[in-house]
Design an enzyme around this catalytic site. Structure first.
Site, PDB file in Angstrom:
ATOM      1  N   HIS A 135       1.515   6.452  -2.031  1.00 39.36           N
ATOM      2  CA  HIS A 135       2.032   5.711  -3.461  1.00 39.36           C
ATOM      3  C   HIS A 135       1.634   4.303  -3.226  1.00 39.36           C
ATOM      4  O   HIS A 135       1.520   3.544  -4.311  1.00 39.36           O
ATOM      5  CB  HIS A 135       3.358   5.795  -3.732  1.00 39.36           C
ATOM      6  N   ASP A 165       3.666  12.136   0.693  1.00 40.10           N
ATOM      7  CA  ASP A 165       3.223  10.649   0.444  1.00 40.10           C
ATOM      8  C   ASP A 165       2.613   9.886   1.631  1.00 40.10           C
ATOM      9  O   ASP A 165       2.934   8.659   1.917  1.00 40.10           O
ATOM     10  CB  ASP A 165       4.592   9.905   0.274  1.00 40.10           C
ATOM     11  N   SER A 236       6.192  -0.295   2.654  1.00 42.11           N
ATOM     12  CA  SER A 236       5.893   1.178   2.519  1.00 42.11           C
ATOM     13  C   SER A 236       4.454   1.167   3.237  1.00 42.11           C
ATOM     14  O   SER A 236       3.721   0.291   3.039  1.00 42.11           O
ATOM     15  CB  SER A 236       5.641   1.422   1.039  1.00 42.11           C
TER      16      SER A 236
END
Length: 492
Positions: A135, A165, A236
């Site tokens: 993402h 992911d 992230s």
């Protein structure tokens, strides 16, 4: 003065006690007790400085940009005073003005590059391979990687995996310092771990905490490592590191009601991540196995009712006709208790075990059926991919099923037609690009394009295929009980 041995002994004892107390309070060189207590606490707490010095140079900042199409409806002017009227009377509405033609050509659309997001990643090889979250890079036009020393490189996507992911990107550089890879399966609750990343764009930020849970199920494809390490937007894709300086996870999600850190963060186990990396390096995508069953949990009551010794396994609720499971003899109501030599403790164990099995493998499987174990053999099939990850490259639009308007459409549910009393139309399932810029969203109903009513997805596709891409298309959109015209410029 007469000497009294009892009195003098008592005085000596009191003086000795006072000296001991003073020594305890001030130490041998007058050190205060508070300082000595702080020193003892420092010795009891872990020292993260050496770990950070060893690892932070391997953590990178990732920023992405996106190219969008911008159309100025009134040429040089900032706004169009008649735009509101066009929502109701159609895209050709133009009030008569002296000396001005009725038709006005729309301004040519222009492309503009805008920042898309900021994330983190870490080096896994000396020649520039970087692991991050999918993402972080999905939908981007360009990816820029900044190293700890400030050098910036343009990166390309090697491959991505939406289910886990994870994304593998690469920069053209040599002699880099990769992070050593640890083992997430050896983690224990209460163990100290660190996160290094770029929360809110603040590069090389270090936070610490403990592992608060292992194999946390969230309904996703992977079991997560749960920690109380402070992780925020921008972290992230960064590494979760143990005190030996090895990466044990990839920071991926937070559990939050506010959008910021609230004490629970989730990381992808590095053992699972490196399996994905191997496939992305070799093929640019991840191939997974499937057997074609729908499954559910086995409760204590159900286990007792069917004679299963304990609540375990995956209850088969449906078997896809012609699937590998169907050919192997699996039936609805079976409980799959073991697959390829590994016990199925929880329902979620089965999809992971099957997914990690190479398609074409003949795997033994054990099911509980009518009070006894039944041994079966299944030839694992291949799970259809969600996207061709290798085709996604910076500078080109990401792979998508969207049409030239940026829309993916489906049939309108019958219940919705009945509720709002209309016929035909298609429902928007996904939106991007020009349609997103025009304000469309998932769930909108498209009734008409230009002068043609939309009857079905197939007919909609025919209309889209004949559009003049040099002119905006007029689209009648229904949202709830209201309809309005929207103009969308097709992609060229």
């Amino acid at each position: 003065m007469q000497f009294n041995p009892r009195v003098n002994n008592r005085i000596l004892r009191n003086m000795a006690a006072a000296a001991v107390a003073a020594l305890l309070a001030f130490g041998p060189v007058g050190t205060p007790a508070v300082a000595r207590t702080a020193s003892a606490l420092e010795m009891a707490m872990p020292d993260f400085t050496q770990v950070v010095e060893q690892t932070e140079a391997s953590v990178v900042n990732i920023r992405t940009t996106e190219t969008i199409r911008v159309r100025n409806r009134m040429g040089p002017g900032p706004t169009d005073p008649y735009e509101m009227f066009r929502w109701f009377f159609g895209p050709d509405f133009l009030p008569p003005m002296p000396g001005q033609p009725r038709e006005r050509e729309p301004a040519e659309p222009q492309e503009r590059t805008v920042p898309r997001g900021v994330g983190s990643g870490f080096l896994i090889s000396g020649d520039g391979y970087i692991l991050t979250n999918n993402h972080v890079v999905a939908g981007s036009s360009d990816i820029f990687v900044t190293l700890h020393d400030g050098k910036e490189y343009k990166a390309e996507i090697v491959g991505t995996d939406e289910r886990t992911d994870l994304a593998l990107v690469k920069i053209e550089a040599k002699g880099l310092k990769p992070l050593p890879i640890g083992e997430s399966r050896s983690l224990r609750k209460g163990q100290w771990v660190l996160a290094i990343g770029s929360p809110f764009g603040l590069e090389s930020t270090v936070t610490a905490g403990i592992v608060s849970a292992i194999n946390r199920e969230t309904g996703d494809y992977l079991p997560f490592i749960q920690t109380d390490v402070a992780v925020n937007p921008g972290n992230s894709g960064g590494p979760l590191i143990d005190l030996s300086g090895r990466v044990v996870g990839v920071n991926s999600q937070i559990v939050s009601r506010s959008g910021g850190f609230m004490g629970i963060s989730l990381a992808i186990p590095i053992d699972e991540a490196m399996q994905v990396v191997e496939q992305l390096k070799e093929h640019g995508k991840v191939t997974r196995g499937r057997i074609g069953v729908q499954i559910g949990n086995v409760s204590e009551d159900v286990a007792k009712a069917i004679g299963l010794p304990k609540a375990m396994g995956a209850m088969v609720s449906n078997v896809e006709r012609g699937s590998p499971a169907d050919k192997a003899g699996v039936r609805s109501g079976d409980v799959i208790t073991a697959f390829n030599g590994k016990e199925i403790t929880h329902m979620s164990d089965l999809p992971r075990l099957v997914g990690n099995t190479k398609p074409g493998t003949r795997a033994p499987m054990q099911v509980w059926r009518k009070g006894k174990n039944v041994a079966l053999n299944v030839v694992v099939g291949e799970m259809p991919g969600t996207e061709d990850s290798r085709t996604t490259r910076p500078g080109t639009p990401p792979a998508s099923q969207a049409d030239v308007l940026g829309l993916t459409v489906t049939e309108v549910p019958a219940a919705l037609r009945e509720k709002y009393q209309f016929e035909g139309g298609v429902q928007v399932a996904a939106v991007e690009g020009p349609a997103a810029e025009a304000g469309l969203t998932d769930g909108d109903i498209i009734l008409t394009i230009n002068d043609t009513d939309v009857a079905s997805p197939a007919q909609y596709a025919e209309i889209i295929g004949k559009l003049d891409r040099s002119r905006p298309a007029a689209v009648l959109v229904m949202r709830g009980e209201q309809s309005q015209w929207v103009t969308i410029t097709p992609r060229k």
